[in-house]
Motif scaffolding. Structure first.
Motif, PDB file in Angstrom:
ATOM      1  N   PRO B 104      26.035 -57.116 -52.234  1.00 20.13           N
ATOM      2  CA  PRO B 104      26.800 -56.127 -51.782  1.00 20.13           C
ATOM      3  C   PRO B 104      26.632 -54.693 -52.238  1.00 20.13           C
ATOM      4  O   PRO B 104      26.777 -53.768 -51.527  1.00 20.13           O
ATOM      5  CB  PRO B 104      28.404 -56.526 -51.381  1.00 20.13           C
ATOM      6  CG  PRO B 104      28.144 -58.154 -51.680  1.00 20.13           C
ATOM      7  CD  PRO B 104      26.938 -58.499 -52.564  1.00 20.13           C
ATOM      8  N   LEU B 105      26.786 -54.675 -53.703  1.00 19.03           N
ATOM      9  CA  LEU B 105      26.848 -53.438 -54.418  1.00 19.03           C
ATOM     10  C   LEU B 105      25.489 -52.705 -54.217  1.00 19.03           C
ATOM     11  O   LEU B 105      25.325 -51.569 -53.694  1.00 19.03           O
ATOM     12  CB  LEU B 105      27.193 -53.755 -55.818  1.00 19.03           C
ATOM     13  CG  LEU B 105      26.918 -52.284 -56.829  1.00 19.03           C
ATOM     14  CD1 LEU B 105      28.447 -51.686 -56.362  1.00 19.03           C
ATOM     15  CD2 LEU B 105      27.205 -52.908 -58.053  1.00 19.03           C
ATOM     16  N   LYS B 107      23.460 -53.318 -51.661  1.00 15.17           N
ATOM     17  CA  LYS B 107      23.386 -52.839 -50.324  1.00 15.17           C
ATOM     18  C   LYS B 107      24.167 -51.579 -50.174  1.00 15.17           C
ATOM     19  O   LYS B 107      23.326 -50.612 -49.167  1.00 15.17           O
ATOM     20  CB  LYS B 107      23.839 -53.914 -49.188  1.00 15.17           C
ATOM     21  CG  LYS B 107      23.760 -53.738 -47.882  1.00 15.17           C
ATOM     22  CD  LYS B 107      24.616 -54.828 -47.320  1.00 15.17           C
ATOM     23  CE  LYS B 107      24.598 -54.560 -45.757  1.00 15.17           C
ATOM     24  NZ  LYS B 107      25.424 -55.611 -44.983  1.00 15.17           N
ATOM     25  N   ALA B 108      25.314 -51.424 -50.517  1.00 10.88           N
ATOM     26  CA  ALA B 108      26.021 -50.251 -50.397  1.00 10.88           C
ATOM     27  C   ALA B 108      25.281 -48.957 -51.125  1.00 10.88           C
ATOM     28  O   ALA B 108      25.244 -48.007 -50.397  1.00 10.88           O
ATOM     29  CB  ALA B 108      27.343 -50.276 -51.260  1.00 10.88           C
ATOM     30  N   LYS B 109      24.700 -49.244 -52.313  1.00  5.48           N
ATOM     31  CA  LYS B 109      23.991 -48.135 -53.029  1.00  5.48           C
ATOM     32  C   LYS B 109      22.712 -47.452 -52.035  1.00  5.48           C
ATOM     33  O   LYS B 109      22.414 -46.533 -52.095  1.00  5.48           O
ATOM     34  CB  LYS B 109      23.459 -48.575 -54.293  1.00  5.48           C
ATOM     35  CG  LYS B 109      24.531 -48.805 -55.501  1.00  5.48           C
ATOM     36  CD  LYS B 109      23.844 -49.012 -56.581  1.00  5.48           C
ATOM     37  CE  LYS B 109      25.184 -48.588 -57.827  1.00  5.48           C
ATOM     38  NZ  LYS B 109      24.599 -49.211 -59.072  1.00  5.48           N
ATOM     39  N   ARG B 111      22.695 -48.078 -48.901  1.00  5.05           N
ATOM     40  CA  ARG B 111      23.280 -47.375 -47.699  1.00  5.05           C
ATOM     41  C   ARG B 111      23.378 -45.756 -48.053  1.00  5.05           C
ATOM     42  O   ARG B 111      23.358 -45.018 -47.179  1.00  5.05           O
ATOM     43  CB  ARG B 111      24.241 -48.092 -47.182  1.00  5.05           C
ATOM     44  CG  ARG B 111      23.880 -49.267 -46.175  1.00  5.05           C
ATOM     45  CD  ARG B 111      25.168 -50.032 -45.656  1.00  5.05           C
ATOM     46  NE  ARG B 111      25.656 -49.112 -44.679  1.00  5.05           N
ATOM     47  CZ  ARG B 111      26.974 -49.562 -44.158  1.00  5.05           C
ATOM     48  NH1 ARG B 111      27.906 -50.314 -44.735  1.00  5.05           N
ATOM     49  NH2 ARG B 111      27.500 -48.642 -43.221  1.00  5.05           N
ATOM     50  N   ILE B 112      23.989 -45.573 -49.225  1.00  6.10           N
ATOM     51  CA  ILE B 112      24.136 -44.304 -49.714  1.00  6.10           C
ATOM     52  C   ILE B 112      22.979 -43.514 -49.959  1.00  6.10           C
ATOM     53  O   ILE B 112      23.037 -42.373 -49.211  1.00  6.10           O
ATOM     54  CB  ILE B 112      25.197 -44.194 -50.834  1.00  6.10           C
ATOM     55  CG1 ILE B 112      26.290 -44.635 -50.743  1.00  6.10           C
ATOM     56  CG2 ILE B 112      25.068 -42.810 -51.479  1.00  6.10           C
ATOM     57  CD1 ILE B 112      27.326 -45.085 -52.091  1.00  6.10           C
TER      58      ILE B 112
END
Lengths: 244, 244
Positions: B104-105, B107-109, B111-112
């Motif tokens: 998830p981390l 993935k979030a990075k 997406r940023i």
């Protein structure tokens, strides 16, 4: 939550005690509130560092590439920003109290509604920050937006968008709904008339009774005072502290 | 993929044969290409309905609330729009060839980074559509954006952002990278100089060799012809059909 807002020159606070997440936030920033709501809903321990947005500490730019709040710092010092990306991360990483619908289709539909709410947000923002009174165009944009959500609530089992409990969609639109009374200041009483948005008004009352929402909830009185200070060119982020 | 673009007055096409997804698309729309790339990468069968964006069929507005492309129609007639929401839906619903990082981390990075690429997109768009030559500000915005991605590639195992194969981040930025040669038209040869963005240029070449990318890939010649027709006020969406 109501800790003083750190300004330029303020020392960088030490890491949070224990293995905790940290949120760089601002008490009156609705995007920051989104992150706080999700942390509270999922009962994830966290620590808040409030930032004076008119005079940001230099170290904030070392931490967060765009120097904006909200930003989330993980236990390992990783930084995430953009409210919607942060909350999706939290919902994926912490499986307790899941907020997004399990069904990928329903999740995608809710995300589209969150995007559509941006039109209401940007219009509210323009009205609150710049213009004295609501223009017909702005009025229509907000009305159309709210009607979409009113109808949507009618189509759902409810009483929340998320069902029997508030879900991601409820929390993502909440900060602006909490501030909705401000619009009455600008003379458009009919905008928020109970009969036009009956379900939405009932939803709003029910939201204010939720433990998670109560934690960060501020009375309209505070939102109005803050807005007045902002419009006067001296945003009083420490309004709550100062009024005690 | 290169079917004629339907205009106002065109009959609504019958549902796709078999149980297939349908994409309302446009051959020169980079956002639509994002969806096509993900469908192709995950080998999901689909059907394309190309839309003339200068003269949209009336029935499009009955289908898609905002009347925009890309929109995805599921086998059950549900409609999704917003390219990033559509691709996330596809990656969640179809587990084959996962494109988002599992962590998830990460993935979030990623997406940023996709969000940050928006700055490059909006600048490229302004340059291509309105202004004759690149301003210093635009030049800087594009350079800063590309440098972020150049450094990011250096930090990763590679050769793709997604690792040994292109992942979601690779595909989400690709449509604009495919069109990058257009920028040379405006005289800023140095913008895309190989030595400044060495890794990014190698990445770009490698991307053009991927089966998924090849399926929707158009030569710069076509992109430039399309842009010229757009700037002349008569976008030739059927350029490829017409040139055969």
């Amino acid at each position: 939550m109501n800790s003083p807002h750190l300004s330029r020159g303020a020392k960088q606070p030490p890491p949070p005690r224990g293995s905790k997440l940290r949120v760089y936030s601002n008490r009156f920033c609705p995007y920051s509130q989104r992150v706080i709501l999700v942390l509270d809903a999922k009962k994830i321990p966290y620590d808040i560092v409030n930032i004076n947005l008119s005079s940001k500490p230099d170290w904030l730019y070392d931490k967060v590439p765009n120097g904006k709040v909200p930003a989330l710092e993980t236990e390992n010092g990783d930084i995430l920003y953009e409210s919607l990306i942060i909350v999706d991360y939290l919902d994926e990483r912490y499986s307790q109290y899941p907020l997004h619908p399990k069904d990928p289709l329903q999740k995608a539909k809710d995300r589209i509604l969150i995007e559509r709410f941006n039109k209401v947000i940007s219009t509210m923002y323009r009205v609150m920050m710049n213009v004295g009174r609501i223009s017909l165009d702005d009025d229509e944009a907000i009305s159309n937006g709210l009607t979409t959500f009113e109808n949507e609530l009618g189509d759902r089992v409810g009483p929340f968008f998320g069902g029997s409990k508030p879900g991601m969609l409820d929390f993502m639109i909440w900060p602006w709904c909490e501030r909705a009374d401000i619009l009455k200041l600008f003379g458009n009483q009919h905008l928020l008339k109970k009969d036009k948005y009956k379900k939405l008004m009932e939803w709003r009352t029910r939201m204010t009774e939720e433990t998670t929402v109560k934690k960060s909830l501020l009375d309209s009185e505070f939102h109005i005072k803050y807005l007045q200070s902002y419009r006067a060119g001296m945003p009083d982020y420490d309004l709550i502290l100062n009024s005690k």
